[in-house]
Enzyme design. Structure first.
Site, PDB file in Angstrom:
ATOM      1  CB  SER A  38      -6.454   2.512   0.097  1.00  0.00           C
ATOM      2  OG  SER A  38      -5.106   2.820   0.370  1.00  0.00           O
ATOM      3  CG  HIS A  92      -1.232   9.198   4.774  1.00  0.00           C
ATOM      4  ND1 HIS A  92      -1.423  10.096   3.751  1.00  0.00           N
ATOM      5  CD2 HIS A  92      -1.939   8.086   4.435  1.00  0.00           C
ATOM      6  CE1 HIS A  92      -2.206   9.557   2.831  1.00  0.00           C
ATOM      7  NE2 HIS A  92      -2.528   8.338   3.220  1.00  0.00           N
ATOM      8  CG  ASP A 115      -3.240   0.725  -2.514  1.00  0.00           C
ATOM      9  OD1 ASP A 115      -2.026   1.016  -2.445  1.00  0.00           O
ATOM     10  OD2 ASP A 115      -4.014   0.867  -1.548  1.00  0.00           O
ATOM     11  CG  HIS A 116      -2.599   4.725  -3.280  1.00  0.00           C
ATOM     12  ND1 HIS A 116      -1.715   5.376  -2.455  1.00  0.00           N
ATOM     13  CD2 HIS A 116      -3.448   4.060  -2.457  1.00  0.00           C
ATOM     14  CE1 HIS A 116      -2.009   5.122  -1.192  1.00  0.00           C
ATOM     15  NE2 HIS A 116      -3.055   4.319  -1.164  1.00  0.00           N
ATOM     16  CG  HIS A 144      -2.837   8.805  -1.517  1.00  0.00           C
ATOM     17  ND1 HIS A 144      -4.107   8.267  -1.568  1.00  0.00           N
ATOM     18  CD2 HIS A 144      -2.332   8.436  -0.313  1.00  0.00           C
ATOM     19  CE1 HIS A 144      -4.350   7.601  -0.460  1.00  0.00           C
ATOM     20  NE2 HIS A 144      -3.296   7.693   0.322  1.00  0.00           N
ATOM     21  CG  ASP A 165      -2.225   0.695   0.972  1.00  0.00           C
ATOM     22  OD1 ASP A 165      -2.208   1.920   0.770  1.00  0.00           O
ATOM     23  OD2 ASP A 165      -3.266   0.014   0.953  1.00  0.00           O
ATOM     24  NE  ARG A 167     -11.287   5.977   1.567  1.00  0.00           N
ATOM     25  CZ  ARG A 167      -9.975   5.853   1.457  1.00  0.00           C
ATOM     26  NH1 ARG A 167      -9.321   6.622   0.609  1.00  0.00           N
ATOM     27  NH2 ARG A 167      -9.309   4.983   2.183  1.00  0.00           N
ATOM     28  CE  LYS A 189      -4.074   1.720   3.956  1.00  0.00           C
ATOM     29  NZ  LYS A 189      -4.667   2.779   3.120  1.00  0.00           N
ATOM     30  CG  ASP A 246      -6.330  12.587   1.574  1.00  0.00           C
ATOM     31  OD1 ASP A 246      -5.448  11.716   1.650  1.00  0.00           O
ATOM     32  OD2 ASP A 246      -7.496  12.414   1.966  1.00  0.00           O
ATOM     33  CG  ASP A 257      -1.527   4.947   2.251  1.00  0.00           C
ATOM     34  OD1 ASP A 257      -1.161   5.978   1.649  1.00  0.00           O
ATOM     35  OD2 ASP A 257      -2.696   4.751   2.600  1.00  0.00           O
TER      36      ASP A 257
END
Length: 491
Positions: A63, A414, A451-452, A475, A12, A266, A342, A153, A410
């Site tokens: 994600s 962050h 996933d990103h 991201h 991730d 989301r 996750k 983000d 991930d």
């Protein structure tokens, strides 16, 4: 044809970039991923923008959409794109849900709660602005905004910019017939937006601030943000809860007959606060003190299986023909594992935004509880423990498809800590090496991807060469690796 087990490892937040500065992937020691690239079938994948159903290629992957795409092998219009389309066509404002929201009496209030930024991962400030403008046009007299600050983000201390945008809008809209104000707020990682039942105390803090008007009091949101930054040294995502007051009284508690809209599109970080508002006596996560009788709606429906919430403004993507559905049809056993952060991605999002299994008999889901410490303080997280159990499952010969998510790149990315993220990426590579040996022993096929992106860009791009380095916590729009090992395939 011989059936062999397949292992899918999702790293991730591990993307690819040629830049070396602030690149915790390129600068990490990753001999196992390098071995797979050199000895397997390798390519790169686009994991952002239109490739995963987002509005444009300027939109970062995340994600949720990443696991939707991986789990279904298809592209669906995703949250932000669906809302954009519904607002542009005005369809949103013709729904029965919207009509019910704005039908409050002159003495009551429409409350909007959600993440205030243009990050586009959970919400978009443009949606909030449009909703408020249309609430006034529909005759609503009172609007209150409960702001969850981002800093995750988007740049980590950009929150004041979004507050200014909303205050400017309110100054333009407010008149003798309309009154809009910010009522409460706090950081997204401290109040309200918990997920996967990891920390209900977050939701309780949000409930007390938004609903009860309990929390440290300030005269405006900008003062609250600057005060907490100075006193605690935190960025926006970790801001403590705040309540806006006038004449010593909260300006926006939530009362009977009000309307409440959770504006995130989301689902993962919207479900728990939605339960707090909509569940009756069966709710047992914390003492709500009082539960106002409100009309509650989500921007989307966050879980179709549980009908949560009952009322929502935009139809979510209806994802069908997932990989799990196909494997169940073939009678194949699946094993999905990750730690708490996750776990929902390898289950809920993987299965097309469904909380329940397609088959209780053929699906095994395992959650390893995440440590309740800041991720930068323990960047290895639970990677070893999850790998232990996946290898044990592989060696049991009971499963034909096994998937694992390593959240490290991930979640640690962050935090903005480059050193911790470097360690987190190397931790994942170490575990991939263990999977590699297990796959060789079991003659299994090993697939490794992400996933990103995130960890490969730990510094914000400078506007001027003289600007100081600033940590990046969001991201990226970079490509991600995809490698298949121990299979006779070409990519």
């Amino acid at each position: 044809m011989e059936r062999r087990p397949v292992i899918l490892a999702i790293m991730d937040g591990v993307g690819l970039s040629d830049s070396t500065e602030g690149n915790a992937v390129r600068n990490a020691h990753m001999p196992n991923l390098q071995y797979l690239i050199e000895n397997g079938a390798y390519t790169t994948l686009k994991a952002h923008g239109t490739a995963v159903g987002l509005p444009s290629d300027d939109d970062m992957g995340n994600s949720e959409v990443g696991h939707n795409a991986l789990g279904s092998g298809q592209i669906y219009s995703q949250g932000s794109k669906l809302v954009n389309e519904s607002i542009a066509s005005k369809e949103l404002y013709s729904t029965d849900t919207w009509k019910q929201i704005v039908s409050v009496s002159d003495d009551n209030t429409v409350h909007f709660i959600g993440l205030l930024s243009d990050g586009g991962i959970h919400s978009n400030i443009e949606h909030i602005k449009d909703l408020i403008v249309n609430a006034k046009a529909a005759g609503v007299k009172n609007v209150r905004l409960h702001t969850l600050m981002d800093g995750r983000d988007v740049p980590e201390t950009s929150g004041l910019e979004y507050i200014e945008v909303m205050e400017t809008l309110f100054n333009e809209l407010n008149d003798e017939n309309f009154n809009a104000k910010i009522a409460s707020g706090g950081g997204r990682m401290y109040i309200t937006m918990d997920r996967y039942d990891a920390d209900w105390d977050m939701v309780e803090r949000g409930w007390k601030a938004h609903v009860l008007g309990e929390g440290r009091q300030f005269e405006n949101a900008a003062t609250a943000i600057t005060t907490y930054r100075e006193e605690l040294g935190v960025n926006d995502q970790d801001l403590r809860e705040f309540v806006i007051v006038e004449d010593g009284k909260p300006v926006g508690t939530i009362e009977d007959n009000d309307s409440v809209v959770f504006i995130n599109f989301r689902g993962d970080r919207a479900i728990e606060i939605t339960k707090a508002f909509t569940y009756g006596d069966e709710f047992d996560k914390f003492d709500r003190v009082r539960v106002p009788k409100v009309f509650y709606a989500g921007m989307l429906q966050y879980d179709g299986d549980s009908n949560l919430p009952e009322h929502y403004l935009v139809q979510p993507p209806h994802i069908t023909n997932t990989l799990t559905e196909r494997l169940v049809e073939e009678g194949l056993n699946e094993y999905a594992i990750s730690e708490t952060q996750k776990y929902g991605h390898v289950t809920y999002f993987w299965n097309g935004n469904k909380l329940n299994k397609v088959s209780e008999e053929l699906e095994t889901w395992v959650e390893i509880k995440s440590d309740m410490v800041p991720f930068e303080q323990r960047p290895w997280m639970k990677a070893a423990e999850t790998t232990d159990l996946l290898i044990e499952a592989l060696e049991s010969n009971a499963y034909q498809f096994l998937r694992i998510n390593y959240p490290n790149g991930d979640m640690v990315g962050h935090t903005g800590s480059y050193l911790a993220t470097l360690i987190s990426v190397e931790t994942v590579d170490l575990q991939v090496g263990r999977l590699l040996k297990a796959a060789q022993k079991a003659n299994a096929i090993l697939i490794v991807t992400a996933d990103h992106g995130n960890a490969e860009e730990m510094l914000e791009k400078k506007k001027k060469p003289t600007d100081a380095d600033a940590p990046k916590t969001s991201h990226t729009t970079n490509l991600v690796p995809f490698v298949i090992y121990n299979a006779d395939v070409e990519l």
